[in-house]
Structure formats: structure tokens, C-alpha cells
Design a protein around this motif. Structure first.
Motif, PDB file in Angstrom:
ATOM      1  N   ASP A   3       1.200  -1.212   0.169  1.00 26.69           N
ATOM      2  CA  ASP A   3      -0.035   0.117  -0.025  1.00 26.69           C
ATOM      3  C   ASP A   3       0.832   1.262  -0.021  1.00 26.69           C
ATOM      4  O   ASP A   3       1.766   1.187   0.667  1.00 26.69           O
ATOM      5  CB  ASP A   3      -0.861   0.005   1.120  1.00 26.69           C
ATOM      6  CG  ASP A   3      -1.811  -1.203   1.231  1.00 26.69           C
ATOM      7  OD1 ASP A   3      -2.656  -1.116   0.242  1.00 26.69           O
ATOM      8  OD2 ASP A   3      -1.673  -2.192   2.101  1.00 26.69           O
ATOM      9  N   TYR A  51      -1.210  10.021  -5.911  1.00 30.60           N
ATOM     10  CA  TYR A  51      -1.710   8.829  -6.229  1.00 30.60           C
ATOM     11  C   TYR A  51      -1.722   7.850  -4.957  1.00 30.60           C
ATOM     12  O   TYR A  51      -1.239   8.034  -4.118  1.00 30.60           O
ATOM     13  CB  TYR A  51      -0.535   8.352  -7.210  1.00 30.60           C
ATOM     14  CG  TYR A  51       0.779   8.054  -6.882  1.00 30.60           C
ATOM     15  CD1 TYR A  51       1.086   6.796  -6.110  1.00 30.60           C
ATOM     16  CD2 TYR A  51       1.534   9.143  -6.979  1.00 30.60           C
ATOM     17  CE1 TYR A  51       2.281   6.758  -5.646  1.00 30.60           C
ATOM     18  CE2 TYR A  51       3.108   8.973  -6.465  1.00 30.60           C
ATOM     19  CZ  TYR A  51       3.381   7.920  -5.785  1.00 30.60           C
ATOM     20  OH  TYR A  51       4.635   7.458  -5.478  1.00 30.60           O
ATOM     21  N   SER A  52      -2.125   6.821  -5.423  1.00 27.74           N
ATOM     22  CA  SER A  52      -2.532   5.656  -4.317  1.00 27.74           C
ATOM     23  C   SER A  52      -2.522   4.362  -4.866  1.00 27.74           C
ATOM     24  O   SER A  52      -3.036   4.167  -6.193  1.00 27.74           O
ATOM     25  CB  SER A  52      -3.818   5.902  -3.430  1.00 27.74           C
ATOM     26  OG  SER A  52      -4.656   5.598  -4.142  1.00 27.74           O
ATOM     27  N   ILE A  53      -1.621   3.485  -4.438  1.00 28.16           N
ATOM     28  CA  ILE A  53      -1.567   2.034  -4.943  1.00 28.16           C
ATOM     29  C   ILE A  53      -1.697   0.957  -3.914  1.00 28.16           C
ATOM     30  O   ILE A  53      -1.332   1.233  -2.748  1.00 28.16           O
ATOM     31  CB  ILE A  53      -0.317   1.962  -5.549  1.00 28.16           C
ATOM     32  CG1 ILE A  53       0.066   2.758  -6.870  1.00 28.16           C
ATOM     33  CG2 ILE A  53      -0.167   0.434  -6.136  1.00 28.16           C
ATOM     34  CD1 ILE A  53       1.596   2.688  -7.380  1.00 28.16           C
ATOM     35  N   SER A  54      -2.451  -0.021  -4.159  1.00 32.77           N
ATOM     36  CA  SER A  54      -2.825  -1.094  -3.224  1.00 32.77           C
ATOM     37  C   SER A  54      -2.903  -2.348  -3.995  1.00 32.77           C
ATOM     38  O   SER A  54      -3.862  -2.714  -4.845  1.00 32.77           O
ATOM     39  CB  SER A  54      -4.101  -0.772  -2.462  1.00 32.77           C
ATOM     40  OG  SER A  54      -4.372  -1.961  -1.578  1.00 32.77           O
ATOM     41  N   THR A  55      -1.777  -3.055  -3.777  1.00 31.41           N
ATOM     42  CA  THR A  55      -2.048  -4.372  -4.702  1.00 31.41           C
ATOM     43  C   THR A  55      -1.535  -5.525  -3.567  1.00 31.41           C
ATOM     44  O   THR A  55      -0.908  -5.547  -2.629  1.00 31.41           O
ATOM     45  CB  THR A  55      -0.742  -4.349  -5.652  1.00 31.41           C
ATOM     46  OG1 THR A  55      -0.842  -5.417  -6.360  1.00 31.41           O
ATOM     47  CG2 THR A  55       0.587  -4.117  -5.117  1.00 31.41           C
ATOM     48  N   GLY A  88      -5.586   1.451  -7.967  1.00 31.77           N
ATOM     49  CA  GLY A  88      -4.782   2.213  -7.987  1.00 31.77           C
ATOM     50  C   GLY A  88      -5.577   3.711  -8.318  1.00 31.77           C
ATOM     51  O   GLY A  88      -6.583   3.546  -9.294  1.00 31.77           O
ATOM     52  N   ARG A 128      -4.903   7.939  -9.511  1.00 32.72           N
ATOM     53  CA  ARG A 128      -3.869   8.917 -10.014  1.00 32.72           C
ATOM     54  C   ARG A 128      -4.785  10.355 -10.348  1.00 32.72           C
ATOM     55  O   ARG A 128      -5.407  10.386 -10.960  1.00 32.72           O
ATOM     56  CB  ARG A 128      -3.160   8.395 -11.254  1.00 32.72           C
ATOM     57  CG  ARG A 128      -2.188   9.442 -11.823  1.00 32.72           C
ATOM     58  CD  ARG A 128      -1.058   9.640 -10.946  1.00 32.72           C
ATOM     59  NE  ARG A 128      -0.155  10.684 -11.674  1.00 32.72           N
ATOM     60  CZ  ARG A 128       1.067  11.146 -11.320  1.00 32.72           C
ATOM     61  NH1 ARG A 128       1.581  10.518 -10.163  1.00 32.72           N
ATOM     62  NH2 ARG A 128       1.809  12.017 -11.711  1.00 32.72           N
ATOM     63  N   ARG A 139      -8.910   5.996 -11.799  1.00 34.01           N
ATOM     64  CA  ARG A 139      -8.683   5.082 -10.979  1.00 34.01           C
ATOM     65  C   ARG A 139      -8.999   3.707 -12.039  1.00 34.01           C
ATOM     66  O   ARG A 139      -9.458   3.739 -13.007  1.00 34.01           O
ATOM     67  CB  ARG A 139      -9.731   4.809  -9.999  1.00 34.01           C
ATOM     68  CG  ARG A 139     -11.042   4.610 -10.560  1.00 34.01           C
ATOM     69  CD  ARG A 139     -12.140   4.749  -9.296  1.00 34.01           C
ATOM     70  NE  ARG A 139     -13.604   4.376  -9.692  1.00 34.01           N
ATOM     71  CZ  ARG A 139     -14.416   5.134 -10.177  1.00 34.01           C
ATOM     72  NH1 ARG A 139     -13.946   6.278 -10.221  1.00 34.01           N
ATOM     73  NH2 ARG A 139     -15.482   4.610 -10.355  1.00 34.01           N
TER      74      ARG A 139
END
Length: 737
Positions: A621, A627-631, A655, A657, A666
Motif C-alpha cells: 500500500d 496517487y495511491s496504490i494497493s496491490t 490504484g 492517480r 482509477r
């Protein structure tokens, strides 16, 4: 008519109330701030303070204030160029430009005002109101007819920024004439018009709406548009009905171009001790032609006094796919009624549960649909002996309509499960911790588990009654070691050794809740790793591990845990495909990393003795201002005993941006690596400025265990900001100012 939907009893203005309701009515209420609520017996304005460059008497009855006039009426502040008060007629004349601030983040600007009759009548010309630095309302005239009615003409309202280079706001409301009834707290519009980009999109010849002081009112809420494979183009139009101060009802018709006709209902009621909500949906649609489908639910939470709470959450759909067809994707449903009391040292809980699976491969008749459970837990210090003692008394009853034959059996664990099972369990435990020489932390503990089972309709797989005694003795040593480097970095290393003795003898009992034991850093040093009490971990075993934690002065922290379980003898309690099976378990390796910039990593993996990876779960995370990313990624081997027929391996990603000041994109997906196919994919865009928010997204749900066919849906939501409980974002300065 526009409705304002509020949380029962208290709360802020509702999100999504219709535009026309809030805009013009705000101004009508603010006009009252121009006039003090009371006048003296001689109808004299109650100026708490009056400041001006010049103040003089003109004749016998006229008081004149000129130049930078500032008057305070309680919390209301008036600024103007000139103010004239005639005591003989009770008239108050204000020459602008005038600024009125009522002390509640409301500012009015006007050219002039004429008030009379003890402030009960008056006329304000060219008025403009800014509410909470968000909503702007302008009117050619505002006339106070009497103490009850106020009339406005040529009203324009908007929360959008208006600049010289952008004179036309994104949205605005125009009305030829508006009348406000202060006693009834209602606003009446004539020839109201809603515009987007300067173009009229909605015309209402006559409209009655509540004024902003009326927090709850009957009327329509913001509509929602959807496009999906099953329904086509659909529209939801909620209608909110106020039944009383503590009760309301929301009716939401849903229609689509493919023939869907549905009605959603939600009833809410607030009590002095809790909340109740009842709802449901009735529908006829092209997904199942000729059938009437639906669902119902009930939720509640009540405080009964003496630290006791009653809560319930009940839900029942008509068929497996109804919730997913109407935007509520849940693979399994759990309904419960819970009565619970918690004090400092005691916890009591009585619970009734019902389970229902919506997965295509599950047969609900073979699931334990009905479960009843009662739990009493108590702890207390032990005088003289020291330490803490605990007691747990639990009774449980479960029932299924059909007996379920097992797919895999292990020594001491029969995989068959009967139709009905009743269990009474008593757990007694004691633990004492101490600091030993050299900074070593030691602990000893005792545990005794008593279980009694009553079984029916077992098909010969079990006896009618089974009793079991499970004693355990535990000893534990921890040695936390601390080191600090010259650069401020601190390291904490803590090796842990825990030895537990338990009886090897086991009774053959059905396994229900304990079929999927976990092995992680949270239960590495535990007496029992089974989630249910039907089966308890037995035998002589040692839980060994170590944890390393690093604290960096720059603000990031990392942890690493390594551990394993050794057993004197393999009792076959864990199926071969689990990381806990065998004389020694798999190696557990778990780590995490937390950074100051919003980045966090975590991983948990299980390795065999020859370092072959069997299970792993990874998550990343990362969130910043733009931006944000969660994988995440997970892999679990097939295990028939856990009813997992094939190896599961999946990668998911979400994600967002920020593409510009107003636009955000997204994207997300879920990919089944084991079967080499996509499970879900979505893409969407959000637009938001100071007065408007638009959300749009396209989602593809591929065929799965719960969905026999792939589905595609498109959603579009539009919210007007600055009114109706939707706060606007911060405004930017006009580039031309």
C-alpha cells in the motif's frame, strides 16, 4: 418538493438533497439577520455598538451615522457607508455598499436597505449572500412583508466560482419570485429553473421546499444512473418521507429500459437507547423473467442498561444472484441476533446465527445453517499464587438439514459431520509472568479444557455422546535484546522458546469451525491454533521463533519474524496440505515495512524444510498526495479437508492517480493466476471542482463461483457541492483577479 435526509435525532445536513431546496431558501433565512429579533418599546434598533466617522442628530428624530459605519446587533455585524434611523417613523435606511455578517459564516452584500415598522418590514436591493464561503445567492430585491413572509425577486444561486473570464457558472438556479414562510419554515418558488453550463435543463413552475433551518423534510433525493448487462440503462430516484422527529421512510423506485421494475424500501427509527432499520426490495426484471424477486433485512442496536447491548443483523434474499444483480455482491450471508454484556473482568454473550451461501457450488442444506452459542468469560488476579486466572464456559448448538459425508479423514478427526451437534466446553487457565536474571522474561501456565458433545443423525460415524479432557502445561522464555547504533537506529531482537505439554489421546468428534486453522505471527506462540473448540491441539510440542524490529530515526520501521513448531509425535491433527501438518510445521517467515511517505509492505510465507514455498500472501500500500496504490498477491495449495479442490493463486490491484487539479483516474483488477483468467476489471474517472462532483466507472465482473455469467456495468453519479450537506472543496483564486 425536495427532501432533506438527516441521521435520526441529530446530524449535519444530508448529502444529496436536491439543489433547488437549499439554494434560494438560504437567502430568505439570512435576510432575517438584517433585522434584530426584538425591538425596544419605542421600536429602536438594539445596537450593542455603533461606530462611524461622523454621528449626529438631524432634526428632532433622525439619527445619522456616516463614513465607515459599523453596527453590532448581538452576533450580527453590519458595515455600511451611511445609516439613517428615524425614531418617529421607525424607519432604518442603510446606504451601501453594505456588508452584513451574521456570525455564522454567512455574509450578505447589498447596495441599500430600507426597513420600517420596528424592523418587521423592509426592502433590500441588489442583495448577494455567501454562505459558509461556498454557496452564493443573488437577488434583485428582498422584501420583508411582515414577521412571517419574505419575498425575493430575480433569484440566482450557485456555489461555483464566477470570474471575469468565466462569468457563467457550471450550474445555477434561477427563480422569478420566491416567498419564504418563516412560521411554517417553507419556501415557495415560482418559475424555478436549473441550468448547467448556462443551459436550462429543468423547469418547475411551482415548487415548495423546506428552508435550511428545517433539518428533516419530505421530498426527492439525488437520483443515480446505472448501466449494466442485466438491467440496461437504469434510474434510481429516492423519495424521503419524514414520519416524525425519530422516524423516516425512504422509497426508491428503480426502472430500466429493459423492463426492470423494482422498489426499494428503508424504514428507520431512533429510540432513546438505540436505532432500528428495516428494509427490502421487491423486483421484476428481465434477468429472471416472470418471477417476483426480492430481499429483506433488519438491523438494530440497543443499549439495555448495566453494560448490556442487544444487536441484530438479519438478511434474506429470494435467490442466490439477487444481491449481485442489484449491486450487493456478497458470497456468503450471516444473520445474527446477539445479546452481550461486558464489564472490566467479565464478558457474557448469547448469540443466534444463520448462515447462507450464495456460491454456486455450495449446498445450503449441508451447511450448518442454524447455530446457537452462549459464552461466559471471566478473569481475575490470583492472590498468593500470583498471575491471572481465566474461566470460559461455552455452549453451542448447530443444525443442518442433511448429513455431510467427509472427503478426507485423519487420525482422531472424522471428516463426516452430523445433522445436529450440541457442545458444552469449560476452559480453565492460569498464567504468571516474571522477570528473571539477565533480563529474561519467563512465564508458566496451566490450562484445562473439558468438552462434552451430544450428536444426532450421525449415520454411524460418531457415538451419540462424546466427552473429552484436554490438559496443557506451558513454560515460556523470552530474551529481548536492545541495541542502538551511533546514527540513532535501534534494533530489538527477541528470541522466544515455548514448550507445551498436552495429552496425546484424542476423541473422534466432528469438525466444523476448526477445519481451516491459520499459522501466522499472531498465533505462533499459542496453546491452540484451531479456530473452534471441536478439536484442540494435543501432544508435546515446542513453539520456537524470533522477532527482529528496526526503528530508524528517519521515521520508518521494519519487522521480521521467523518461527516453527516441533512436535514429539505427529498425531495427524492437521491435514497434509496445511503448513501445520507433520512432526514439524513449515517455516513461518513474516515481515513488514512502514515508511514515512505512506508506503507499507507486508508478507507472510510458509516454507517446507527444503525451503519450497507452499503459501504466501503479499500486500503493498502506497498513498501520496497525487496517487495511491494497493496491490496484493496470495497463493494457497489445494486442500480437500478445507474444501479447497484446487490451488488458489490470485493477484489484485487498485490504484488512483490525480491527472490534473480536477480530474482523478482509477484502475483496478483481480486476476486468477491459477486458472490464467481475469476475475474482475474496472476503470473510472472522477471530476471535482468547488461546486460539482462527477463519478463515472466501468466494471467487468467475469464468470466465477458466484456468477454463472460475466457482467458489465457502468455507473454515473453527479453531486452538487456546497448545498444539501455536500461541502465544496477549497476554491482557487481567479486568475484574472
Amino acid at each position: 418538493m425536495t427532501g432533506l435526509q438527516q441521521p435520526l435525532r441529530q446530524g449535519r445536513a444530508p448529502r444529496g438533497a436536491a439543489v433547488l431546496a437549499r439554494a434560494a431558501s438560504l437567502l430568505l433565512v439570512l435576510v432575517l439577520a438584517v433585522m434584530p429579533a426584538r425591538a425596544t418599546a419605542q421600536s429602536t434598533p438594539e445596537f450593542a455598538t455603533l461606530i462611524a466617522d461622523r454621528l449626529f442628530i438631524d432634526g428632532a428624530t433622525r439619527l445619522v451615522a456616516e463614513g465607515n459605519v459599523e453596527a453590532l446587533f448581538g452576533t450580527t455585524r453590519l458595515q455600511a457607508r451611511r445609516v439613517i434611523y428615524d425614531r418617529a417613523t421607525g424607519a432604518l435606511s442603510v446606504e451601501g455598499p453594505m456588508v452584513l455578517n451574521d456570525g455564522r459564516d454567512v455574509i450578505m452584500l447589498a447596495d441599500a436597505a430600507e426597513l420600517s415598522d420596528g424592523m418587521r418590514r423592509g426592502l433590500i436591493r441588489s442583495a448577494r449572500v455567501v454562505f459558509d464561503e461556498q454557496l452564493q445567492i443573488a437577488a434583485a430585491t428582498v422584501e420583508r412583508l411582515d414577521e412571517r413572509f419574505t419575498e425575493m425577486t430575480a433569484v440566482v444561486a450557485s456555489s461555483c466560482e464566477i470570474c471575469a473570464t468565466r462569468p457563467t457558472p457550471l450550474w445555477e438556479i434561477r427563480a422569478r419570485r420566491v416567498v419564504h414562510d418563516d412560521e411554517a419554515r417553507q419556501v415557495y418558488f415560482e418559475n424555478a429553473q436549473f441550468r448547467l453550463f448556462g443551459l436550462p435543463v429543468l423547469y418547475v413552475p411551482r415548487l415548495r421546499v423546506p428552508d435550511p433551518r428545517l433539518e428533516r423534510a419530505t421530498g426527492f433525493l439525488s437520483p443515480r444512473f446505472t448501466v449494466n448487462t442485466g438491467h440496461g440503462i437504469g434510474l434510481r430516484t429516492p423519495y424521503f418521507i419524514v414520519l416524525s422527529q425519530s422516524r423516516d421512510l425512504t422509497l426508491t423506485p428503480f426502472v430500466s429500459n429493459r423492463g426492470t421494475r423494482a422498489l426499494e424500501l428503508r424504514y428507520r427509527q431512533a429510540f432513546a437507547t438505540g436505532l432500528l432499520e428495516l428494509g427490502g426490495t421487491v423486483a421484476r426484471d428481465p434477468i429472471r423473467p416472470g418471477e417476483t424477486r426480492g430481499m429483506g433485512y433488519a438491523t438494530g442496536d440497543f443499549a439495555l442498561g448495566r453494560n448490556t447491548r442487544l444487536s441484530f443483523n438479519l438478511i434474506q434474499p429470494s435467490d442466490r444472484s439477487f444481491l449481485e444483480d442489484y449491486g450487493r455482491d456478497q458470497p456468503r450471508l450471516t444473520s445474527d441476533i446477539t445479546l452481550e454484556r461486558i464489564t472490566r473482568d467479565t464478558r457474557q454473550r448469547l448469540q443466534l446465527l444463520q448462515f447462507r451461501s450464495l456460491r454456486l457450488g455450495d449446498v445450503n442444506a449441508r451447511l450448518p445453517n442454524q447455530v446457537g452459542q452462549a459464552v461466559l468469560e471471566h478473569r481475575r488476579d490470583v492472590p498468593g499464587l500470583g498471575g491471572v486466572a481465566g474461566l470460559r464456559l461455552e455452549t453451542e448448538f448447530l443444525r443442518r438439514r442433511l448429513m455431510l459425508p467427509g472427503s478426507e479423514a485423519m487420525p482422531g478427526v472424522n471428516a463426516d459431520r452430523p445433522r445436529q451437534m450440541g457442545r458444552v466446553s469449560l476452559d480453565l487457565d492460569w498464567r504468571r509472568d516474571a522477570v528473571l536474571p539477565g533480563g529474561v522474561l519467563g512465564a508458566v501456565g496451566l490450562h484445562l479444557g473439558l468438552d462434552h458433545f451430544r450428536l444426532s443423525d450421525t449415520g454411524g460415524a460418531f457415538g451419540a455422546q462424546v466427552s473429552r479432557v484436554t490438559p496443557n502445561v506451558m513454560a515460556e522464555l523470552r530474551w529481548p535484546l536492545l541495541r542502538s547504533d551511533s546514527d540513532g537506529v535501534r534494533h530489538v531482537i527477541e528470541p522466544v522458546a515455548q514448550v507445551i505439554w498436552g495429552r496425546d489421546r484424542m476423541a473422534g468428534v466432528p469438525v466444523e469451525a476448526g477445519r481451516m486453522p491459520e499459522f501466522d505471527e499472531g498465533n505462533l506462540f499459542s496453546l491452540n491454533r484451531f479456530p473452534g473448540a471441536e478439536i484442540r491441539e494435543a501432544g508435546l510440542r515446542a513453539n520456537l521463533g524470533a522477532t527482529w524490529t528496526r526503528h530508524d530515526p528517519e521515521g520508518w520501521t521494519s519487522t521480521l519474524t521467523l518461527g516453527r513448531i516441533w512436535r514429539q509425535r505427529d498425531l495427524g491433527q492437521f491435514s497434509a496440505a496445511t503448513p501445520l501438518s507433520g512432526g514439524s510445521s513449515n517455516w513461518l517467515l513474516a515481515g513488514s515495512l512502514d515508511m514515512m511517505d505512506g508506503l507499507s509492505l507486508s508478507n507472510r510465507s510458509h516454507f517446507t524444510s527444503d525451503f519450497k514455498l507452499e503459501r504466501t500472501a503479499f500486500e503493498l500500500d502506497w498513498a501520496t498526495e497525487t496517487y495511491s496504490i494497493s496491490t496484493s498477491y496470495m497463493r494457497i495449495l489445494a486442500n480437500p479437508f478445507e474444501e479447497r479442490a484446487a490451488t488458489a493463486s490470485e493477484w489484485s490491484f487498485e490504484g488512483t492517480r490525480q491527472l490534473s487539479e480536477y480530474w482523478t483516474g482509477r484502475v483496478g483488477w483481480r486476476y486468477d493466476i491459477a486458472q490464467s483468467r481475469a476475475a474482475r476489471a474496472l476503470v473510472g474517472f472522477n471530476y471535482q471542482n468547488e461546486c460539482l462532483r462527477v463519478e463515472m466507472g466501468l466494471e467487468r465482473q467475469f464468470a466465477s463461483a458466484t456468477t454463472p455469467a460475466a457482467r458489465t456495468s457502468f455507473g454515473l453519479n453527479l453531486d452538487i457541492l456546497g448545498i444539501g450537506g455536500n461541502p465544496s472543496r477549497a476554491r482557487r483564486m481567479c486568475s484574472d483577479l
